[in-house]
Structure formats: structure tokens, C-alpha cells
Design a protein around this motif. Structure first.
Motif, PDB file in Angstrom:
ATOM      1  N   ARG A   1      24.987 -31.123  15.491  1.00  0.00           N
ATOM      2  CA  ARG A   1      26.677 -31.575  15.346  1.00  0.00           C
ATOM      3  C   ARG A   1      26.732 -32.541  13.724  1.00  0.00           C
ATOM      4  N   SER A   2      25.369 -32.536  13.370  1.00  0.00           N
ATOM      5  CA  SER A   2      26.163 -33.109  11.845  1.00  0.00           C
ATOM      6  C   SER A   2      25.843 -32.227  10.871  1.00  0.00           C
TER       7      SER A   2
ATOM      8  N   TYR B   1      29.119 -32.690   8.608  1.00  0.00           N
ATOM      9  CA  TYR B   1      28.932 -32.301   7.352  1.00  0.00           C
ATOM     10  C   TYR B   1      29.777 -31.066   6.297  1.00  0.00           C
TER      11      TYR B   1
ATOM     12  N   GLU C   1      24.138 -44.017   9.400  1.00  0.00           N
ATOM     13  CA  GLU C   1      23.494 -43.176  10.189  1.00  0.00           C
ATOM     14  C   GLU C   1      24.142 -41.331  10.019  1.00  0.00           C
ATOM     15  N   PHE C   2      25.114 -41.181   9.211  1.00  0.00           N
ATOM     16  CA  PHE C   2      25.886 -40.026   8.466  1.00  0.00           C
ATOM     17  C   PHE C   2      24.871 -39.280   7.721  1.00  0.00           C
TER      18      PHE C   2
ATOM     19  N   ARG D   1      21.631 -39.000   7.803  1.00  0.00           N
ATOM     20  CA  ARG D   1      19.622 -39.126   8.204  1.00  0.00           C
ATOM     21  C   ARG D   1      19.096 -38.069   7.594  1.00  0.00           C
ATOM     22  N   TYR D   2      19.579 -36.529   7.730  1.00  0.00           N
ATOM     23  CA  TYR D   2      19.779 -35.339   7.439  1.00  0.00           C
ATOM     24  C   TYR D   2      19.642 -35.056   6.293  1.00  0.00           C
TER      25      TYR D   2
END
Length: 292
Positions: A257-258, A262, A280-281, A283-284
Motif C-alpha cells: 500500500r505504501s 508513493y 509514517e508515510f 517509514r520505508y
């Protein structure tokens, strides 16, 4: 000398006798019949052709009467038919002298006969044709109408010593002004019929268009409904797959989902996003917290 006078006298008497004999004779042609008249009064009727003798010459003379079929023309008559249409009728009759004595007593000669017959013929033409419609006069019934006219004229001329053998109509037409009016009415009638056909065609065309529009609307509505149902089923299946994937590996689902987020947010080469570093957006990206 006396003998010479006697010869001359005998010659004169012979000549006079020849004149008397020849003057007492008359011939009748095969196309004729004759009346022997004395002081204008008929004394004998001769119907046989050949050489005949007058009984009392020189007090008798011979009137010849034609035995052939004769013609009488009717001046143009205007007749009002039963359906109130005016007709211009041009007719004629043929007649034969059957009784020369009665013909002479009632009509005298052919010229007077023609004058007497014309009004009788005209009145019968008006009477018979006036009782018929315009269509009947122009149809196959005309032959019967001619017989009726002939019989009517014969009934009125039976004491004339003649017989009407035939009646014919050369022409039966409408007066020019009536013809023009009829042609105009026919033209208007054709225009009216054409307008009716156009109106009917337009009505049918509108019905066809309305039905086609209605069918298009129904088909589109059915297609939209089917598409929405299919789309809903697809979304449901997608959500089911996502839910199943999330239940099996929540971290992978969060990562997926991330990545989609993006891809949707960071489009182009100069995208600017202002967020907190520990959001949190991100975090990866390696800087943000990672939660299981």
C-alpha cells in the motif's frame, strides 16, 4: 301541194305525240321513291325503280324522295347530368323515309324534316343523358343510352313517315370552365394526398426514431447495470484478495500500500512533499519507524 301540207301536218302531229309520250314517262332510280302530284296533291306513290307513266300529263308532276339513309346533325347541346355535372354533347342521327306519302304530308322535304327533327333529337338527348351520371355517359352504358334516345325519337316521329335507324354521340365532354375547375380540384386532391403521405411517413419516422432512442436507452442502461455489477464484483474480489493478503502477511500488505501511495503521490521529477521526518508515510525510506 296538198300532199306536202299533209306530210308536214303529220310530222307535226307525230312530233307532238312524241312529246306527249315522253312527257308522260318518268323513271325512278333504285335509290329513290316518287310521288306523283296533281296540282300539288299526291295521286300515286311509286317505290319500285324503273320506267313509269303519268296518267294525266301535263297536269301531273313527280316529286322524288330519297330512299337512302339520311343524316341529321344536332347542334351542340349542354346537358346537366344526374350528378349535377354539365356536359357538352355533340350528337347526330340517321333516318330513313319509310312512307313517302306521309313524309310529304307532314314534312314536305328533307330541309323541313331536318328542322323538325333537330329539337326532337335534342330534347331526347337531354332527357336520357340528364337521367345518368357523368361516369355512366362515358362508360360502356353509352350504347344502351343511344338505343333509348333512338326509341324516344321514333316514338315522337312515328307520324312523319320516317324511321330513326341510329343515334350517335360524337363527343360528350365538360365545358372548358368546368374542365379547368376539375383539373384544379384534381391537382389539389393530389397535393392533399401527397401531404397525407408525407405526414404519415413523418409519423412513422418519428415512431421509428422514438423506438430506436428507447432501445438505445434501455440497452445503455442494461449495459451500465451489467458493468456496475461486474465492477462491483471486481472490487469485491479485489478487496477479498487484499483482505486475504493482509491476513496472511500484514507487513507485506502495508509495504504494498505504501508503494502504491508513493507512486500516486510522487509523480514527476520535482515533486515537493513537506512532512515530518518521522512521518509514517516515509517509514520505508529508512528514516521512519517500522511497525509490524
Amino acid at each position: 301541194m296538198i300532199k306536202t301540207h299533209r306530210i308536214v301536218a303529220l310530222s307535226i302531229l307525230g312530233f307532238v305525240a312524241l312529246i306527249v309520250v315522253f312527257s308522260s314517262l318518268f323513271s325512278v332510280h333504285q335509290t329513290e321513291q316518287a310521288l306523283v302530284l296533281q296540282w300539288g296533291e299526291p295521286k300515286a306513290v311509286v317505290t319500285e325503280p324503273g320506267l313509269h307513266v303519268k296518267a294525266r300529263w301535263p297536269f301531273q308532276n313527280v316529286l322524288y324522295v330519297d330512299k337512302r339513309v339520311l343524316n341529321v346533325d344536332l347542334s351542340t347541346e349542354e346537358v346537366i347530368a344526374q350528378d349535377k355535372k354539365r356536359l357538352v354533347v355533340d350528337a347526330f342521327a340517321r333516318y330513313r323515309i319509310t312512307d313517302p306519302l306521309r313524309f310529304f304530308q307532314s314534312l314536305t322535304d328533307e330541309e323541313i324534316a331536318r328542322v323538325r327533327l333537330q329539337p326532337i333529337l335534342g330534347s331526347n338527348v337531354r332527357r336520357i343523358l340528364g337521367a345518368q351520371t357523368f361516369a355512366a355517359v362515358l362508360s360502356g352504358e353509352r350504347a344502351k343510352l343511344m338505343v333509348d334516345i333512338r326509341d324516344g325519337v321514333n316514338a315522337e316521329t312515328k307520324n312523319f313517315g320516317i324511321e330513326i335507324v341510329d343515334v350517335r354521340i360524337r363527343r360528350a365532354d365538360l365545358p372548358p370552365q368546368n374542365s379547368d375547375a376539375i383539373y384544379l380540384r384534381m391537382q389539389q386532391e393530389r397535393v392533399r394526398e401527397a401531404n397525407e403521405y408525407r405526414a404519415q411517413g413523418e409519423q412513422i419516422s418519428q415512431e421509428i426514431r422514438s423506438k430506436a432512442d428507447r432501445d438505445v436507452t434501455v440497452i445503455l442502461a442494461e449495459a451500465t447495470r451489467e458493468a456496475e455489477i461486474t465492477r462491483g464484483q471486481g472490487d469485491a474480489e479485489k478487496n477479498r484478495i487484499f483482505a486475504d493478503a493482509f491476513s496472511r502477511d500484514p507487513d507485506f500488505f502495508a509495504f504494498y500500500r505504501s508503494m502504491n501511495a508513493y507512486q500516486s503521490s510522487l509523480k514527476g521529477d520535482n515533486t515537493t512533499v513537506i512532512l515530518s521526518p518521522d512521518s509514517e508515510f516515509f517509514r520505508y525510506f529508512g528514516g521512519g519507524p517500522t511497525r509490524r
